[in-house]
Design an enzyme around this catalytic site. Structure first.
Site, PDB file in Angstrom:
ATOM      1  N   GLY A 260       7.830 -32.009 -49.317  1.00  0.00           N
ATOM      2  CA  GLY A 260       7.073 -31.624 -50.516  1.00  0.00           C
ATOM      3  C   GLY A 260       6.708 -30.149 -50.497  1.00  0.00           C
ATOM      4  O   GLY A 260       6.826 -29.446 -51.516  1.00  0.00           O
TER       5      GLY A 260
ATOM      6  N   GLU B 203       1.095 -37.771 -38.596  1.00  0.00           N
ATOM      7  CA  GLU B 203       1.476 -39.009 -39.284  1.00  0.00           C
ATOM      8  C   GLU B 203       2.621 -39.651 -38.510  1.00  0.00           C
ATOM      9  O   GLU B 203       3.654 -39.017 -38.276  1.00  0.00           O
ATOM     10  CB  GLU B 203       1.944 -38.717 -40.717  1.00  0.00           C
TER      11      GLU B 203
ATOM     12  N   CYS C  38       2.143 -45.047 -47.088  1.00  0.00           N
ATOM     13  CA  CYS C  38       1.502 -43.729 -47.022  1.00  0.00           C
ATOM     14  C   CYS C  38      -0.001 -43.866 -46.851  1.00  0.00           C
ATOM     15  O   CYS C  38      -0.641 -43.031 -46.229  1.00  0.00           O
ATOM     16  CB  CYS C  38       1.813 -42.936 -48.281  1.00  0.00           C
TER      17      CYS C  38
ATOM     18  N   GLY D 253       6.915 -38.228 -50.925  1.00  0.00           N
ATOM     19  CA  GLY D 253       7.649 -38.222 -49.666  1.00  0.00           C
ATOM     20  C   GLY D 253       6.847 -37.494 -48.603  1.00  0.00           C
ATOM     21  O   GLY D 253       5.619 -37.402 -48.687  1.00  0.00           O
ATOM     22  N   SER D 254       7.550 -36.961 -47.634  1.00  0.00           N
ATOM     23  CA  SER D 254       6.864 -36.325 -46.506  1.00  0.00           C
ATOM     24  C   SER D 254       6.238 -34.991 -46.926  1.00  0.00           C
ATOM     25  O   SER D 254       6.724 -34.328 -47.843  1.00  0.00           O
ATOM     26  CB  SER D 254       7.853 -36.090 -45.365  1.00  0.00           C
TER      27      SER D 254
ATOM     28  N   GLU E 102       3.071 -36.161 -53.937  1.00  0.00           N
ATOM     29  CA  GLU E 102       2.286 -37.169 -53.212  1.00  0.00           C
ATOM     30  C   GLU E 102       2.897 -37.310 -51.830  1.00  0.00           C
ATOM     31  O   GLU E 102       4.041 -37.752 -51.695  1.00  0.00           O
ATOM     32  CB  GLU E 102       2.276 -38.496 -53.975  1.00  0.00           C
TER      33      GLU E 102
ATOM     34  N   LYS F  53      16.212 -39.278 -58.626  1.00  0.00           N
ATOM     35  CA  LYS F  53      16.939 -39.415 -57.357  1.00  0.00           C
ATOM     36  C   LYS F  53      16.129 -40.299 -56.414  1.00  0.00           C
ATOM     37  O   LYS F  53      15.058 -39.905 -55.958  1.00  0.00           O
ATOM     38  CB  LYS F  53      17.156 -38.054 -56.689  1.00  0.00           C
TER      39      LYS F  53
HETATM   40  P1  NAP Z   1      11.226 -37.794 -47.270  1.00  0.00           P
HETATM   41  O1  NAP Z   1      12.184 -37.719 -46.155  1.00  0.00           O
HETATM   42  O2  NAP Z   1      10.384 -36.614 -47.552  1.00  0.00           O
HETATM   43  O3  NAP Z   1      12.095 -38.173 -48.563  1.00  0.00           O
HETATM   44  C1  NAP Z   1      11.523 -38.510 -49.802  1.00  0.00           C
HETATM   45  C2  NAP Z   1      12.527 -38.267 -50.918  1.00  0.00           C
HETATM   46  O4  NAP Z   1      12.727 -36.865 -51.048  1.00  0.00           O
HETATM   47  C3  NAP Z   1      13.917 -38.841 -50.659  1.00  0.00           C
HETATM   48  O5  NAP Z   1      14.496 -39.215 -51.890  1.00  0.00           O
HETATM   49  C4  NAP Z   1      14.662 -37.654 -50.067  1.00  0.00           C
HETATM   50  O6  NAP Z   1      16.050 -37.743 -50.229  1.00  0.00           O
HETATM   51  C5  NAP Z   1      14.087 -36.538 -50.922  1.00  0.00           C
HETATM   52  N1  NAP Z   1      14.100 -35.204 -50.357  1.00  0.00           N
HETATM   53  C6  NAP Z   1      13.850 -34.819 -49.076  1.00  0.00           C
HETATM   54  N2  NAP Z   1      13.908 -33.483 -48.973  1.00  0.00           N
HETATM   55  C7  NAP Z   1      14.185 -32.994 -50.217  1.00  0.00           C
HETATM   56  C8  NAP Z   1      14.396 -31.692 -50.768  1.00  0.00           C
HETATM   57  N3  NAP Z   1      14.310 -30.596 -50.010  1.00  0.00           N
HETATM   58  N4  NAP Z   1      14.688 -31.575 -52.088  1.00  0.00           N
HETATM   59  C9  NAP Z   1      14.770 -32.672 -52.871  1.00  0.00           C
HETATM   60  N5  NAP Z   1      14.607 -33.937 -52.401  1.00  0.00           N
HETATM   61  C10 NAP Z   1      14.304 -34.091 -51.094  1.00  0.00           C
HETATM   62  O7  NAP Z   1      10.237 -39.032 -47.092  1.00  0.00           O
HETATM   63  P2  NAP Z   1      10.582 -40.545 -46.714  1.00  0.00           P
HETATM   64  O8  NAP Z   1      10.939 -40.626 -45.275  1.00  0.00           O
HETATM   65  O9  NAP Z   1      11.549 -41.095 -47.709  1.00  0.00           O
HETATM   66  O10 NAP Z   1       9.175 -41.252 -46.976  1.00  0.00           O
HETATM   67  C11 NAP Z   1       8.144 -41.258 -46.029  1.00  0.00           C
HETATM   68  C12 NAP Z   1       7.091 -40.221 -46.353  1.00  0.00           C
HETATM   69  O11 NAP Z   1       6.646 -40.402 -47.695  1.00  0.00           O
HETATM   70  C13 NAP Z   1       5.846 -40.342 -45.500  1.00  0.00           C
HETATM   71  O12 NAP Z   1       5.421 -39.052 -45.114  1.00  0.00           O
HETATM   72  C14 NAP Z   1       4.815 -40.978 -46.443  1.00  0.00           C
HETATM   73  O13 NAP Z   1       3.475 -40.676 -46.124  1.00  0.00           O
HETATM   74  C15 NAP Z   1       5.221 -40.385 -47.738  1.00  0.00           C
HETATM   75  N6  NAP Z   1       4.758 -41.205 -48.850  1.00  0.00           N
HETATM   76  C16 NAP Z   1       3.715 -40.738 -49.597  1.00  0.00           C
HETATM   77  C17 NAP Z   1       3.217 -41.510 -50.632  1.00  0.00           C
HETATM   78  C18 NAP Z   1       2.068 -41.024 -51.477  1.00  0.00           C
HETATM   79  O14 NAP Z   1       1.867 -41.554 -52.571  1.00  0.00           O
HETATM   80  N7  NAP Z   1       1.303 -40.047 -51.032  1.00  0.00           N
HETATM   81  C19 NAP Z   1       3.795 -42.750 -50.925  1.00  0.00           C
HETATM   82  C20 NAP Z   1       4.869 -43.186 -50.147  1.00  0.00           C
HETATM   83  C21 NAP Z   1       5.349 -42.396 -49.110  1.00  0.00           C
HETATM   84  P3  NAP Z   1      16.986 -38.419 -49.076  1.00  0.00           P
HETATM   85  O15 NAP Z   1      16.533 -39.822 -48.911  1.00  0.00           O
HETATM   86  O16 NAP Z   1      18.354 -38.309 -49.643  1.00  0.00           O
HETATM   87  O17 NAP Z   1      16.773 -37.583 -47.839  1.00  0.00           O
END
Ligand code: NAP
Length: 498
Positions: free
Chosen positions: A249, A399, A299, A244-245, A265, A191
């Site tokens: 996570g 963040e 990130c 993701g966030s 991550e 996804k």
């Molecule tokens: P996000 O809102 O957490 O979403 C990430 C992914 O997870 C999206 O596909 C989202 O779907 C899905 N998702 C959210 N809640 C979920 C749940 N309860 N169950 C299943 N899937 C769920 O993060 P983002 O805004 O896309 O990305 C930014 C964040 O990612 C920042 O915090 C950044 O630090 C982090 N990040 C970390 C790394 C690393 O390697 N550590 C790398 C890149 C980014 P939808 O889009 O449909 O909501």
């Protein structure tokens, strides 16, 4: 090949622009969801609809999981050389369409075209790396006292794994999760982010074109609320690789069963330390590249700069001069240093933090919403620099995930380390110094999964482990490199007598 339907939508100039509708891929078929598709908008020009995507339902997600489950037994027994050949053919396809996919990536999430192209080529490299490395993942043989017994370990795939990814690296993050999952014999439900689904679609298309058997990789788009539980909570999901966030996570970790392995991550608040012996131009360059090149939406992006008191004023002056000269605009235009923020939500969040920063610290430069020619339909903000930031301030702790640099003055190496480590995150950290003793100590003292010396906080190799400490990661299994394969396999110990 892909199966897309084309419709028209009003373009910014009033003419009718073609908008393609992209489908899910479940059990080897490109298919619609019963629900109404959603629009994917260009953050540089929100009148540009990049594509329409399936707003999948829980039923679609359950079908995807079922297809992956049904495909597992055959896929895990498929000769590894055939699995590797499919990865290589998918890499060839991604490579062949790299220019098109890079333009689409820039259109859907805003990064500069050269960065999008780099990301795709790195993903090609990732697929090829795992096609080779996956073939030499072995068990061990253990010496023992019985001459008639051999004791050894086997590594076997887990089963169905879910891959859930963000919008900021919409091809390379899924590639570094899906490739090791497939080469080790797992089947996948993927996804992508709802804010960058087209890049993920192109990756799924590359695997489909490469001849991946039906059900082995299932691709579904749609909101986390509807799809999320169906692809994380059933016990048949043996592993979840999520990026993701931290909030999302942690929520997923709490909601899945004991037998589901997780690799999370998550967020960061990455420091860069500037020592008093640093080459200041280099320090400024690393700050700008690490903190702003993706509009601060990496990130591993630099968000806190801890600068020694002796050089703080000079560093700040040079940083402001460099930031003022940055060209901000549509990533499709050559020569742009910084594009728009990726979504309306990102824009709102970043502006909120800038307003907080103006109240709690010294506002040195930028942080305005950009309007006027070229900016009127995009989510543009000028980079913000704050000085006199102290540890308890919100902009030093949370963040922001945007082009905001917080400068924190430090009085010694020990003070810098204490402040750098005073965070709940531990993803990436860097130092700029000429002193070999400090380089050595920094590698040991800093609480961070990635440690950079005279390098940007951003960037990692496809063949080296990647992951964070503290709340930046579950700290279970690292991604990337050889360690990326371990997450997707379990160990059996065999005692074989004659
Ligand atoms: P996000 O809102 O957490 O979403 C990430 C992914 O997870 C999206 O596909 C989202 O779907 C899905 N998702 C959210 N809640 C979920 C749940 N309860 N169950 C299943 N899937 C769920 O993060 P983002 O805004 O896309 O990305 C930014 C964040 O990612 C920042 O915090 C950044 O630090 C982090 N990040 C970390 C790394 C690393 O390697 N550590 C790398 C890149 C980014 P939808 O889009 O449909 O909501």
């Amino acid at each position: 090949m892909s199966d897309v339907a084309v419709q028209t939508a009003p373009a910014s100039d009033g003419s009718a622009a073609k908008v393609e509708t992209f489908r899910n891929r479940i059990d080897g078929e490109w298919c619609h969801s019963a629900s109404r598709p959603f629009d994917n908008l260009n953050p540089a020009d929100t009148s540009d609809i990049v594509g329409r995507f399936q707003a999948s339902t829980a039923e679609d997600a359950e079908r995807a999981v079922g297809a992956a489950q049904a495909a597992f037994e055959v896929w895990k027994k498929t000769p590894i050389s055939r699995r590797a050949a499919i990865l290589n053919r998918a890499a060839d396809h991604l490579d062949a369409y790299a220019d098109r996919t890079a333009r689409e990536m820039t259109r859907e999430m805003g990064k500069a075209l050269n960065l999008a192209k780099d990301e795709i080529l790195r993903s090609v490299q990732t697929l090829r790396f795992y096609a080779v490395e996956g073939q030499s993942l072995t068990g061990e043989v253990f010496p023992n006292d019985d001459p008639d017994m051999t004791v050894y370990t086997l590594r076997e795939p887990l089963g169905v794994v879910s891959v859930i990814t963000p919008w900021n690296f919409p091809v390379s993050i899924p590639a570094r999760k899906i490739a090791p999952a497939l080469i080790t014999g797992n089947t996948v439900v993927f996804k992508p982010s709802s804010d960058a689904p087209l890049s993920g679609y192109r990756l799924a298309e590359a695997f489909a074109t490469a001849g991946l058997p039906k059900g082995v990789l299932n691709f579904i788009t749609g909101g986390a609320g509807e799809v999320g539980p169906a692809i994380t909570e059933p016990p048949v999901i043996r592993a979840i690789s999520f990026t993701g966030s931290t909030a999302a996570g942690e929520h997923i970790c709490r909601s899945v069963g004991f037998t589901t392995r997780t690799q999370m991550e998550l967020g960061g608040k990455n420091p860069l330390i500037v020592m008093d012996d640093a080459d200041l131009d280099k320090a400024v360059d690393l700050t700008v590249k690490g903190g702003l090149s993706l509009a601060g939406q990496a990130c591993t992006g630099t968000s806190r700069v801890l600068v020694m008191k002796q050089v703080r004023a000079e560093f700040t002056e040079r940083l402001v001069a460099k930031v003022k000269a940055l060209k901000i605009g549509n990533g499709l235009t050559a020569g742009m240093d910084m594009g728009p923020l990726a979504t309306a939500k990102q824009l709102e969040t970043v502006l909120r933090y800038i307003a907080i920063g103006k109240q709690e610290a010294t506002h040195v430069y930028g942080g305005e919403r950009l309007t006027g020619a070229g900016y009127e339909r995009g989510y543009y903000v000028s980079p913000a620099i704050f000085a006199d930031v102290s540890q308890e301030m919100t902009i030093a702790r949370e963040e922001i995930f945007g082009p905001v640099i917080a400068i924190i003055e430090v009085s010694s190496y020990a003070d810098a380390i204490a402040k750098a480590n005073d965070t709940e995150y531990g993803l990436s950290a860097a130092i700029v110094t000429r002193n070999p003793r400090i380089m050595h100590d920094f590698a040991n003292d800093i609480q961070s999964g990635t440690v950079k010396i005279n390098r940007t906080t951003t960037g990692n190799l496809v063949n080296a482990p990647f992951g964070g400490l503290k709340r930046s990661s579950t700290s279970t299994f690292r991604e990337s490199g050889r360690t990326g394969l371990e997450f997707y396999t379990q160990i059996k110990t065999i005692y074989r007598g004659c």
